[in-house]
Design an enzyme around this catalytic site. Structure first.
Site, PDB file in Angstrom:
ATOM      1  N   LYS A  18      -3.035  10.439  -6.261  1.00 45.92           N
ATOM      2  CA  LYS A  18      -2.617  12.079  -5.554  1.00 45.92           C
ATOM      3  C   LYS A  18      -2.773  12.981  -5.587  1.00 45.92           C
ATOM      4  O   LYS A  18      -2.888  13.580  -3.989  1.00 45.92           O
ATOM      5  CB  LYS A  18      -1.584  10.839  -3.978  1.00 45.92           C
ATOM      6  CG  LYS A  18      -2.004   9.678  -3.741  1.00 45.92           C
ATOM      7  CD  LYS A  18      -0.772   8.626  -2.849  1.00 45.92           C
ATOM      8  CE  LYS A  18       0.139   9.288  -2.073  1.00 45.92           C
ATOM      9  NZ  LYS A  18       1.305   8.775  -1.541  1.00 45.92           N
ATOM     10  N   SER A  49      -0.450 -10.192  -2.304  1.00 54.53           N
ATOM     11  CA  SER A  49      -2.114  -9.736  -1.759  1.00 54.53           C
ATOM     12  C   SER A  49      -2.538 -10.254  -3.095  1.00 54.53           C
ATOM     13  O   SER A  49      -3.779 -10.828  -3.778  1.00 54.53           O
ATOM     14  CB  SER A  49      -3.103  -9.091  -1.610  1.00 54.53           C
ATOM     15  OG  SER A  49      -2.151  -8.949  -0.092  1.00 54.53           O
ATOM     16  N   LYS A  53      -4.780 -13.233  -3.765  1.00 52.30           N
ATOM     17  CA  LYS A  53      -6.741 -13.296  -4.742  1.00 52.30           C
ATOM     18  C   LYS A  53      -6.571 -13.616  -6.246  1.00 52.30           C
ATOM     19  O   LYS A  53      -7.800 -14.346  -6.450  1.00 52.30           O
ATOM     20  CB  LYS A  53      -6.954 -11.966  -4.854  1.00 52.30           C
ATOM     21  CG  LYS A  53      -8.232 -10.972  -5.038  1.00 52.30           C
ATOM     22  CD  LYS A  53      -8.122  -8.886  -5.166  1.00 52.30           C
ATOM     23  CE  LYS A  53      -9.344  -9.411  -5.182  1.00 52.30           C
ATOM     24  NZ  LYS A  53      -9.265  -7.366  -4.838  1.00 52.30           N
ATOM     25  N   HIS A 118     -17.135   3.219  -2.764  1.00 52.88           N
ATOM     26  CA  HIS A 118     -16.072   2.432  -4.074  1.00 52.88           C
ATOM     27  C   HIS A 118     -16.486   2.760  -5.383  1.00 52.88           C
ATOM     28  O   HIS A 118     -17.286   3.053  -5.799  1.00 52.88           O
ATOM     29  CB  HIS A 118     -16.112   1.354  -3.905  1.00 52.88           C
ATOM     30  CG  HIS A 118     -15.765   0.391  -2.608  1.00 52.88           C
ATOM     31  ND1 HIS A 118     -14.923  -0.433  -1.874  1.00 52.88           N
ATOM     32  CD2 HIS A 118     -15.554   1.688  -1.267  1.00 52.88           C
ATOM     33  CE1 HIS A 118     -14.568  -1.084  -0.660  1.00 52.88           C
ATOM     34  NE2 HIS A 118     -15.158  -0.058  -0.257  1.00 52.88           N
ATOM     35  N   GLU A 137      -8.707   1.361  -7.921  1.00 50.06           N
ATOM     36  CA  GLU A 137     -10.141   1.943  -7.486  1.00 50.06           C
ATOM     37  C   GLU A 137     -10.417   2.661  -6.356  1.00 50.06           C
ATOM     38  O   GLU A 137      -8.968   2.751  -5.362  1.00 50.06           O
ATOM     39  CB  GLU A 137     -10.383   0.037  -5.917  1.00 50.06           C
ATOM     40  CG  GLU A 137     -11.144   0.398  -5.285  1.00 50.06           C
ATOM     41  CD  GLU A 137     -11.765  -0.822  -4.453  1.00 50.06           C
ATOM     42  OE1 GLU A 137     -12.692  -1.738  -4.967  1.00 50.06           O
ATOM     43  OE2 GLU A 137     -10.770  -0.672  -3.595  1.00 50.06           O
ATOM     44  N   ASN A 146     -13.908   6.360   8.322  1.00 51.46           N
ATOM     45  CA  ASN A 146     -12.502   4.918   8.455  1.00 51.46           C
ATOM     46  C   ASN A 146     -11.577   4.545   9.865  1.00 51.46           C
ATOM     47  O   ASN A 146     -11.219   3.267   9.773  1.00 51.46           O
ATOM     48  CB  ASN A 146     -11.488   6.469   7.988  1.00 51.46           C
ATOM     49  CG  ASN A 146     -10.082   5.772   7.845  1.00 51.46           C
ATOM     50  OD1 ASN A 146      -9.376   4.458   6.463  1.00 51.46           O
ATOM     51  ND2 ASN A 146      -9.275   5.974   8.077  1.00 51.46           N
ATOM     52  N   ILE A 151     -10.454  -0.580  11.744  1.00 48.00           N
ATOM     53  CA  ILE A 151     -10.208  -1.575  12.822  1.00 48.00           C
ATOM     54  C   ILE A 151     -10.901  -2.807  13.031  1.00 48.00           C
ATOM     55  O   ILE A 151     -10.205  -4.078  13.231  1.00 48.00           O
ATOM     56  CB  ILE A 151     -11.688  -0.821  14.210  1.00 48.00           C
ATOM     57  CG1 ILE A 151     -10.498   0.109  14.867  1.00 48.00           C
ATOM     58  CG2 ILE A 151     -11.193  -2.113  15.055  1.00 48.00           C
ATOM     59  CD1 ILE A 151      -9.406  -0.112  15.730  1.00 48.00           C
TER      60      ILE A 151
END
Length: 208
Positions: A18, A49, A53, A118, A137, A146, A151
Site C-alpha cells: 500500500k 473466509s 475457502k 487481476h 492478489e 469498483n 454493489i
C-alpha cells in the site's frame, strides 16, 4: 494453527505494498505527471473466509499458502481504463514483484458483467526467520467498475449467491452502463486531466 503468527507476514505485505503503490501516485504528482493510480486499498482475508475457502476447495492447512492466492489482497483504483494497463506496466517493471497469474476480466468480462484486471504476484517479506515469499492478489479497476463490483458483492451476500433473475438482469445492464461511462470518460480524458491540473495548481497556490 496459530492464525496470528500465520497471518502476520500477510499483514506486513499488504502494509508495505500500500505504501509503495501510494508512493507511485505521490511521485507522479510531484513530477506533474498524470498518475494512473487514483487510490489504493488493501486487506488480509478474515480467518472465517479462509476456513470457508479451505472447505470449498477441500484443502489441508499445508496447502493454504500455495492454493489460496488472495489471503493478501490489494485494490488499485484508476480513473480511466487506459490507466489500468499503465499500472500493469508499472508493476511488471518492479523487481520486488514476480507475476504468477494474470486474469483479464476487462477484455473477457464475467457473465455477471463483472470487469476488473487481476494479477497474482509473489512478494518477498522480510521476517525474523529470513525472507518469505507470499502470494498477493492485486485487483486493478476503474472507479465505475469498483462501484458496480461493490454493489454486486453486497447483493451476492444478501441472497447467498443466488441473486433473483430480475435483479441479476438489471445488474448486467448496470455493468454495461458503467463500462459505457468509462468509455465516454476516456474520450474526454485530455480535457479532464487538464482541468484537474488547473485545479491542483490553484489549490497548491492557496497553500503557499
Amino acid at each position: 494453527m496459530d492464525w496470528e503468527v500465520f497471518l502476520n507476514p500477510y499483514n506486513q505485505a499488504v502494509d508495505e505494498l500500500k505504501i509503495k503503490f501510494k508512493g507511485i501516485r505521490e511521485q507522479c504528482v510531484i513530477e506533474n505527471k498524470h498518475t494512473p493510480v487514483e487510490f489504493v486499498t488493501g486487506r488480509v482475508k478474515p480467518i472465517a473466509s479462509i476456513l470457508d475457502k479451505m472447505k470449498r476447495k477441500n484443502l489441508s492447512i499445508e496447502e493454504v499458502e500455495t492454493e489460496i492466492q488472495d489471503i493478501a489482497g490489494l485494490r488499485i483504483m484508476c480513473q480511466f481504463v487506459d490507466d489500468i494497463y499503465a499500472v500493469i506496466e508499472l508493476l511488471q517493471k518492479r523487481n520486488d514483484l514476480e507475476f504468477v497469474e494474470i486474469r483479464d476480466y476487462i477484455t473477457n468480462k464475467k457473465p455477471s458483467g463483472y470487469r476488473s484486471f487481476h494479477v497474482v504476484v509473489s512478494y518477498p517479506v522480510q521476517t525474523v526467520d529470513g525472507e518469505k515469499r507470499l502470494l498477493v492478489e492485486i485487483q486493478i479497476r476503474t472507479l465505475a467498475m469498483n462501484f458496480w463490483a461493490t454493489i454486486e458483492h453486497s447483493l451476492n451476500y444478501k441472497y447467498g449467491g443466488a441473486i433473483p433473475t430480475n435483479i441479476e438482469e438489471r445488474l448486467q445492464r448496470a455493468a454495461e452502463a458503467a463500462f459505457r461511462l468509462d468509455e465516454e470518460m476516456s474520450l474526454i480524458k485530455g480535457e479532464i486531466q487538464e482541468a484537474q491540473k488547473i485545479f491542483e495548481l490553484k489549490e497548491s497556490r492557496k497553500r503557499t
